[in-house]
Design a protein around this motif. Structure first.
Motif, PDB file in Angstrom:
ATOM      1  N   THR A  29      -8.388   5.970  -0.683  1.00 22.22           N
ATOM      2  CA  THR A  29      -9.014   7.054   0.774  1.00 22.22           C
ATOM      3  C   THR A  29      -7.848   7.915   0.539  1.00 22.22           C
ATOM      4  OG1 THR A  29      -9.320   5.038   1.510  1.00 22.22           O
ATOM      5  CG2 THR A  29      -9.374   6.733   3.058  1.00 22.22           C
ATOM      6  N   THR A  30      -6.500   8.297   0.111  1.00 21.04           N
ATOM      7  CA  THR A  30      -5.636   9.189   0.260  1.00 21.04           C
ATOM      8  C   THR A  30      -6.134  10.119  -0.534  1.00 21.04           C
ATOM      9  OG1 THR A  30      -3.758   7.713   1.074  1.00 21.04           O
ATOM     10  CG2 THR A  30      -3.969  10.089   0.556  1.00 21.04           C
TER      11      THR A  30
ATOM     12  N   VAL B  34      -0.842  -7.434  -5.373  1.00 20.42           N
ATOM     13  CA  VAL B  34      -0.059  -8.584  -3.625  1.00 20.42           C
ATOM     14  C   VAL B  34      -1.330  -9.568  -3.874  1.00 20.42           C
ATOM     15  CG1 VAL B  34       1.242  -9.727  -1.770  1.00 20.42           C
ATOM     16  CG2 VAL B  34       1.747  -6.840  -2.755  1.00 20.42           C
TER      17      VAL B  34
ATOM     18  N   GLY C 238       0.981  -0.859   0.504  1.00 19.14           N
ATOM     19  CA  GLY C 238       0.007  -0.161   0.256  1.00 19.14           C
ATOM     20  C   GLY C 238       0.966   1.554  -0.069  1.00 19.14           C
TER      21      GLY C 238
ATOM     22  N   GLY D   7      -8.976   5.189   9.943  1.00 18.07           N
ATOM     23  CA  GLY D   7     -10.007   5.968  10.433  1.00 18.07           C
ATOM     24  C   GLY D   7     -10.294   7.211   9.104  1.00 18.07           C
ATOM     25  N   GLY D   8     -10.527   8.008  10.488  1.00 15.46           N
ATOM     26  CA  GLY D   8     -10.771   9.610   9.253  1.00 15.46           C
ATOM     27  C   GLY D   8      -9.633  10.525   9.763  1.00 15.46           C
TER      28      GLY D   8
ATOM     29  N   ALA E 221     -10.756  14.823   2.961  1.00 16.52           N
ATOM     30  CA  ALA E 221     -11.955  16.407   2.995  1.00 16.52           C
ATOM     31  C   ALA E 221     -11.394  17.614   3.682  1.00 16.52           C
ATOM     32  CB  ALA E 221     -12.819  17.174   4.166  1.00 16.52           C
ATOM     33  N   ALA E 222      -9.427  16.917   4.076  1.00 14.27           N
ATOM     34  CA  ALA E 222      -8.107  17.473   3.855  1.00 14.27           C
ATOM     35  C   ALA E 222      -8.594  18.626   5.470  1.00 14.27           C
ATOM     36  CB  ALA E 222      -7.473  18.419   2.525  1.00 14.27           C
ATOM     37  N   PHE E 223      -8.736  18.082   6.509  1.00 15.84           N
ATOM     38  CA  PHE E 223      -8.323  18.840   7.516  1.00 15.84           C
ATOM     39  C   PHE E 223      -7.852  18.727   8.413  1.00 15.84           C
ATOM     40  CE2 PHE E 223     -12.868  17.990   7.799  1.00 15.84           C
ATOM     41  CZ  PHE E 223     -13.093  16.897   8.694  1.00 15.84           C
TER      42      PHE E 223
ATOM     43  N   ALA F 129      -0.544   6.369   4.595  1.00 12.99           N
ATOM     44  CA  ALA F 129      -0.318   5.342   5.321  1.00 12.99           C
ATOM     45  C   ALA F 129       1.602   4.917   5.578  1.00 12.99           C
ATOM     46  CB  ALA F 129      -1.440   3.862   5.290  1.00 12.99           C
TER      47      ALA F 129
ATOM     48  N   GLU G  21       2.016  -1.115  -4.745  1.00 13.26           N
ATOM     49  CA  GLU G  21       1.253  -0.029  -4.525  1.00 13.26           C
ATOM     50  C   GLU G  21       0.357  -1.115  -5.515  1.00 13.26           C
ATOM     51  OE1 GLU G  21      -0.940   2.004  -3.479  1.00 13.26           O
ATOM     52  OE2 GLU G  21      -2.178   1.675  -5.037  1.00 13.26           O
ATOM     53  N   ALA G  22      -0.868  -1.633  -5.643  1.00 13.50           N
ATOM     54  CA  ALA G  22      -1.509  -2.208  -6.517  1.00 13.50           C
ATOM     55  C   ALA G  22      -2.223  -1.484  -7.688  1.00 13.50           C
ATOM     56  CB  ALA G  22      -2.658  -2.961  -5.889  1.00 13.50           C
TER      57      ALA G  22
ATOM     58  N   ALA H 124       1.113  -3.356  -9.046  1.00 14.75           N
ATOM     59  CA  ALA H 124       1.643  -4.741  -8.090  1.00 14.75           C
ATOM     60  C   ALA H 124       0.925  -5.106  -7.331  1.00 14.75           C
ATOM     61  CB  ALA H 124       3.457  -4.753  -7.550  1.00 14.75           C
TER      62      ALA H 124
ATOM     63  N   GLY I  46      -6.171   9.279   8.905  1.00 14.39           N
ATOM     64  CA  GLY I  46      -4.968   9.198   8.547  1.00 14.39           C
ATOM     65  C   GLY I  46      -3.943   9.803   8.047  1.00 14.39           C
ATOM     66  N   ILE I  47      -4.497  10.979   7.895  1.00 17.35           N
ATOM     67  CA  ILE I  47      -3.481  12.624   6.929  1.00 17.35           C
ATOM     68  C   ILE I  47      -2.945  13.207   8.071  1.00 17.35           C
ATOM     69  CG2 ILE I  47      -3.408  14.185   5.359  1.00 17.35           C
ATOM     70  CD1 ILE I  47      -4.714  11.970   4.151  1.00 17.35           C
ATOM     71  N   GLN I  48      -4.182  13.617   8.966  1.00 20.37           N
ATOM     72  CA  GLN I  48      -3.801  15.099  10.354  1.00 20.37           C
ATOM     73  C   GLN I  48      -2.665  13.905  11.475  1.00 20.37           C
ATOM     74  OE1 GLN I  48      -7.611  15.875  11.850  1.00 20.37           O
ATOM     75  NE2 GLN I  48      -6.997  14.980  13.811  1.00 20.37           N
TER      76      GLN I  48
HETATM   77  C1  LIG Z   1     -14.214  11.570   2.594  1.00 20.83           C
HETATM   78  C2  LIG Z   1     -12.809  11.315   3.343  1.00 20.83           C
HETATM   79  C3  LIG Z   1     -13.292  12.308   3.596  1.00 20.83           C
HETATM   80  C4  LIG Z   1     -11.462  12.119   5.081  1.00 20.83           C
HETATM   81  N1  LIG Z   1     -11.528  13.617   5.203  1.00 20.83           N
HETATM   82  C5  LIG Z   1     -10.578  13.356   5.756  1.00 20.83           C
HETATM   83  C6  LIG Z   1      -9.176  14.753   6.758  1.00 20.83           C
HETATM   84  O1  LIG Z   1     -10.097  15.732   6.842  1.00 20.83           O
HETATM   85  N2  LIG Z   1      -8.670  14.461   7.511  1.00 20.83           N
HETATM   86  C7  LIG Z   1      -8.096  13.437   7.745  1.00 20.83           C
HETATM   87  O2  LIG Z   1      -6.460  13.509   8.247  1.00 20.83           O
HETATM   88  N3  LIG Z   1      -8.457  11.884   7.209  1.00 20.83           N
HETATM   89  C8  LIG Z   1      -9.320  12.017   6.430  1.00 20.83           C
HETATM   90  N4  LIG Z   1      -9.713  10.976   5.909  1.00 20.83           N
HETATM   91  C9  LIG Z   1      -9.167   9.224   6.792  1.00 20.83           C
HETATM   92  C10 LIG Z   1      -7.809   9.646   5.069  1.00 20.83           C
HETATM   93  O3  LIG Z   1      -8.373  10.134   3.739  1.00 20.83           O
HETATM   94  C11 LIG Z   1      -7.231   8.303   5.185  1.00 20.83           C
HETATM   95  O4  LIG Z   1      -7.384   8.115   6.929  1.00 20.83           O
HETATM   96  C12 LIG Z   1      -6.060   7.993   5.074  1.00 20.83           C
HETATM   97  O5  LIG Z   1      -5.846   8.557   3.706  1.00 20.83           O
HETATM   98  C13 LIG Z   1      -5.966   6.509   4.961  1.00 20.83           C
HETATM   99  O6  LIG Z   1      -4.575   6.155   4.058  1.00 20.83           O
HETATM  100  P1  LIG Z   1      -4.259   4.630   3.561  1.00 20.83           P
HETATM  101  O7  LIG Z   1      -3.292   4.575   3.169  1.00 20.83           O
HETATM  102  O8  LIG Z   1      -4.063   3.763   5.078  1.00 20.83           O
HETATM  103  O9  LIG Z   1      -5.509   4.362   2.398  1.00 20.83           O
HETATM  104  P2  LIG Z   1      -5.434   4.732   1.154  1.00 20.83           P
HETATM  105  O10 LIG Z   1      -4.886   5.797   0.964  1.00 20.83           O
HETATM  106  O11 LIG Z   1      -6.501   3.532   0.658  1.00 20.83           O
HETATM  107  O12 LIG Z   1      -4.053   3.728   0.810  1.00 20.83           O
HETATM  108  C14 LIG Z   1      -3.605   2.290   0.746  1.00 20.83           C
HETATM  109  C15 LIG Z   1      -3.149   1.574  -0.876  1.00 20.83           C
HETATM  110  O13 LIG Z   1      -3.375   0.034  -0.267  1.00 20.83           O
HETATM  111  C16 LIG Z   1      -3.144  -0.725  -1.799  1.00 20.83           C
HETATM  112  N5  LIG Z   1      -3.838  -2.380  -1.643  1.00 20.83           N
HETATM  113  C17 LIG Z   1      -4.223  -2.616  -0.916  1.00 20.83           C
HETATM  114  N6  LIG Z   1      -4.434  -3.752  -1.951  1.00 20.83           N
HETATM  115  C18 LIG Z   1      -2.827  -4.047  -2.124  1.00 20.83           C
HETATM  116  C19 LIG Z   1      -2.801  -5.133  -2.511  1.00 20.83           C
HETATM  117  N7  LIG Z   1      -2.819  -6.680  -1.905  1.00 20.83           N
HETATM  118  N8  LIG Z   1      -0.984  -4.566  -3.073  1.00 20.83           N
HETATM  119  C20 LIG Z   1      -0.460  -3.785  -2.838  1.00 20.83           C
HETATM  120  N9  LIG Z   1      -1.573  -2.306  -3.174  1.00 20.83           N
HETATM  121  C21 LIG Z   1      -2.038  -2.727  -1.844  1.00 20.83           C
HETATM  122  C22 LIG Z   1      -4.240   0.519  -1.896  1.00 20.83           C
HETATM  123  O14 LIG Z   1      -4.850   0.624  -3.947  1.00 20.83           O
HETATM  124  C23 LIG Z   1      -4.066   1.686  -1.508  1.00 20.83           C
HETATM  125  O15 LIG Z   1      -3.458   2.298  -2.729  1.00 20.83           O
HETATM  126  C24 LIG Z   1     -10.797  11.280   4.996  1.00 20.83           C
HETATM  127  C25 LIG Z   1     -11.174  10.353   4.264  1.00 20.83           C
HETATM  128  C26 LIG Z   1     -12.183  10.113   3.678  1.00 20.83           C
HETATM  129  C27 LIG Z   1     -12.995   9.060   2.562  1.00 20.83           C
END
Ligand SMILES: Cc1cc2nc3c(=O)[nH]c(=O)nc-3n(C[C@H](O)[C@H](O)[C@H](O)COP(=O)(O)OP(=O)(O)OC[C@H]3O[C@@H](n4cnc5c(N)ncnc54)[C@H](O)[C@@H]3O)c2cc1C
Length: 376
Positions: free
Chosen positions: A49-50, A171, A11, A335-336, A54-56, A15, A40-41, A169, A338-340
Motif C-alpha cells: 500500500t505504501t 513471517v 511489515g 486506512g487512507g 495518491a500522496a496527499f 507503518a 518484510e515479506a 522474510a 497512513g502517510i499523512q
Molecule cells: C490508492 C491509494 C491512495 C492512498 N492515498 C493516500 C494519501 O493520499 N495520503 C495518505 O496519507 N494515505 C494514502 N493512502 C493510504 C496509505 O497508503 C496507507 O495508509 C499506508 O501506506 C499503510 O501503510 P502500512 O505500512 O500499514 O501498509 P503496507 O505499505 O501495505 O505495509 C505492510 C507491509 O507488511 C508486510 N507484511 C504483511 N504480512 C507480513 C508477514 N507475515 N511477514 C512479513 N511482512 C509482512 C507487507 O509485505 C507490506 O509490505 C492511500 C492508499 C491507497 C491504496
C-alpha cells in the motif's frame, strides 16, 4: 539458534518503518538502545500500500477522529521538506449545497482551515469545470507528500540507529517460548530464518488480522478495501496549480502529477490481503465520473494501479498493546491516511510501547481513541 532481539516488527511499509525509527530514536535517547528487527515479506519495503498512495495531506481526510493525528504530523512534514502546497476543493452540485456547508461546519468546528467558495472562485482553480458544479469547500492547507522520500527517511534513520531490516522474510510462525516470541519466516529461495523477541509489533497493513491470528490473538476485524488510481494524459494538460479536486459525495478525486492527471473513483471494494490489481470496471467508472466534472479530452490511460486501504470497524487506526495477548503491540488500520499521519502516529505508538513521556507533537493526542481495547 535464533538471534535474540528486544522488538520484532512485522511489515516495513510506512507503518513498520516509521515505528521502528521512532522506537530506535526514543530508546537510544533514554540510553537503553533497543535491538530491533524489521521483517518484510517482499524483496523491498514499500511494495504494497505504501508504494501505491495518491500522496496527499489533507486536514479533513479520514474524518474528525483522524484530524488530530494529521494536524500533529503536518508541521513536522513541512519542516522536513516532505510537503508541497496543493490545496483541496471538495465540490458539489446545487443539490449538494447543504452537504458542502455541513462539511465546512464540521471541520471548522475542530479547527480546520476550511471555507466555502463561490462558483467564480471554483472556475479560477479548475479550468473547464462543468457548469452544474456550483459549491465547494476549500482547504488551502492541503499538500502533496513526498511519500518515497518520507519512507526512505524512516528507513535511513533505522539504518543509522542499528535496526536490522530483513527483507524476503514472510513471517509464517509465531510461538511463545516463556516470556519471548519466536518468529519463523520463509523467504522462498532466500531460505528460512527465525528470531526471538520480547515484543512483537504488528505493522502488517492488510495482513494485520492474519498476523494477529498467527500470534494467537483475536483479530480486530481490520478489513482491506481496494482503491484504484489511473494516470491520464489529458488535453489540455492539467495546470500545475490544479487543486486536489474531490467529489463531496466521495465518488471521485483527481490531482495533477507533473503534466499528467491522477484520478481515482474513490472506490472501497472489500478485498483480501494480496498484491491488489485494478479492475477494468473501476478504471472505466473513474473516467466516466471525471468526464462529468470537467470538459477535458482524455488522450491516453498511461498507468493504472490499485492498493489496499485497511480499516478497523470504526475506521480509526489501532495503536497499542493487545488487551489479551501479552507482548503483542498493534500498529495497524492506517486506512487512507497512513502517510499523512505517519510522524505523529509512529511517535505516539513508540512512546506507548516504551512507556516514554509524551512530547510536544503527541501531547494533544488521546491515545485511548486508538487503543485496541476499545473493541473488547
Ligand atoms: C490508492 C491509494 C491512495 C492512498 N492515498 C493516500 C494519501 O493520499 N495520503 C495518505 O496519507 N494515505 C494514502 N493512502 C493510504 C496509505 O497508503 C496507507 O495508509 C499506508 O501506506 C499503510 O501503510 P502500512 O505500512 O500499514 O501498509 P503496507 O505499505 O501495505 O505495509 C505492510 C507491509 O507488511 C508486510 N507484511 C504483511 N504480512 C507480513 C508477514 N507475515 N511477514 C512479513 N511482512 C509482512 C507487507 O509485505 C507490506 O509490505 C492511500 C492508499 C491507497 C491504496
Amino acid at each position: 539458534m535464533a538471534e535474540t532481539c528486544d522488538i520484532a516488527i512485522v511489515g516495513a511499509g510506512i507503518a513498520g518503518a516509521s515505528i521502528a525509527a521512532e522506537i530506535a530514536g526514543i530508546s537510544s535517547d533514554l540510553g537503553q538502545t533497543a535491538r530491533i528487527v524489521l521483517l518484510e515479506a517482499e524483496d523491498a519495503p514499500g511494495y504494497h500500500t505504501t508504494g501505491r498512495s495518491a500522496a496527499f495531506w489533507e486536514e479533513s481526510y479520514g474524518g474528525p477522529g483522524v484530524f488530530p493525528l494529521t494536524m500533529a504530523s503536518g508541521p513536522w512534514l513541512a519542516d522536513n521538506g516532505f510537503l508541497s502546497p496543493r490545496g483541496a476543493l471538495n465540490i458539489g452540485r446545487a443539490d449538494d449545497r447543504a452537504k458542502v456547508e455541513a462539511f465546512v461546519a464540521r471541520f471548522a468546528a475542530v479547527g480546520a482551515d476550511i471555507r466555502l467558495l463561490s462558483r467564480a472562485e471554483m472556475e479560477a482553480r479548475v479550468p473547464g469545470l462543468r457548469p452544474e458544479w456550483t459549491c465547494a469547500a476549500w482547504e488551502p492547507g492541503c499538500a502533496d507528500i513526498d511519500v518515497a522520500g518520507l519512507h526512505q527517511h524512516y528507513l535511513a534513520q533505522c539504518r543509522r540507529l542499528g535496526v536490522t531490516l530483513q527483507t524476503r522474510a514472510r513471517v509464517t510462525e509465531t510461538n511463545r517460548e516463556g516470556a519471548m516470541w519466536r518468529l519463523g519466516w520463509n523467504g522462498g529461495a532466500a531460505g528460512e530464518g527465525a528470531v526471538r523477541a520480547a515484543l512483537l509489533v504488528n505493522a502488517a497493513g492488510a495482513w494485520a488480522d492474519p498476523v494477529a491470528k498467527l500470534a494467537g490473538a483475536r483479530p480486530l476485524g481490520i478489513a482491506p478495501l481496494r482503491r484504484t488510481v489511473v494516470q491520464l494524459r489529458c488535453d489540455p494538460a492539467p495546470p500545475s496549480t490544479l487543486p486536489l479536486t474531490l467529489g463531496i459525495n466521495e465518488d471521485f478525486y483527481f490531482k495533477p502529477q507533473g503534466a499528467r492527471l491522477w484520478l481515482s473513483p474513490h472506490d472501497e471494494t472489500p478485498d483480501v490481503p494480496r498484491d491488489a490489481a485494478p479492475e477494468e470496471w473501476d478504471v472505466a467508472t473513474a473516467i466516466a465520473r471525471m468526464e462529468q466534472v470537467v470538459d477535458w479530452r482524455i488522450e491516453a490511460v498511461e498507468r493504472r494501479w490499485a492498493g489496499l486501504r485497511s480499516f478497523a470497524p470504526d475506521r480509526l487506526p489501532v495503536y497499542g498493546f493487545d488487551p489479551d495477548r501479552e507482548g503483542l503491540f498493534w500498529f495497524a488500520g492506517q486506512g487512507g491516511f497512513g502517510i499523512q499521519t505517519a510522524p505523529a502516529a509512529a511517535r505516539l505508538a513508540a512512546q506507548l510501547l516504551l512507556s516514554a513521556p509524551r512530547d510536544a507533537m503527541t501531547a494533544p493526542l488521546d491515545a485511548a481513541t486508538y487503543a485496541p481495547n476499545r473493541f473488547v
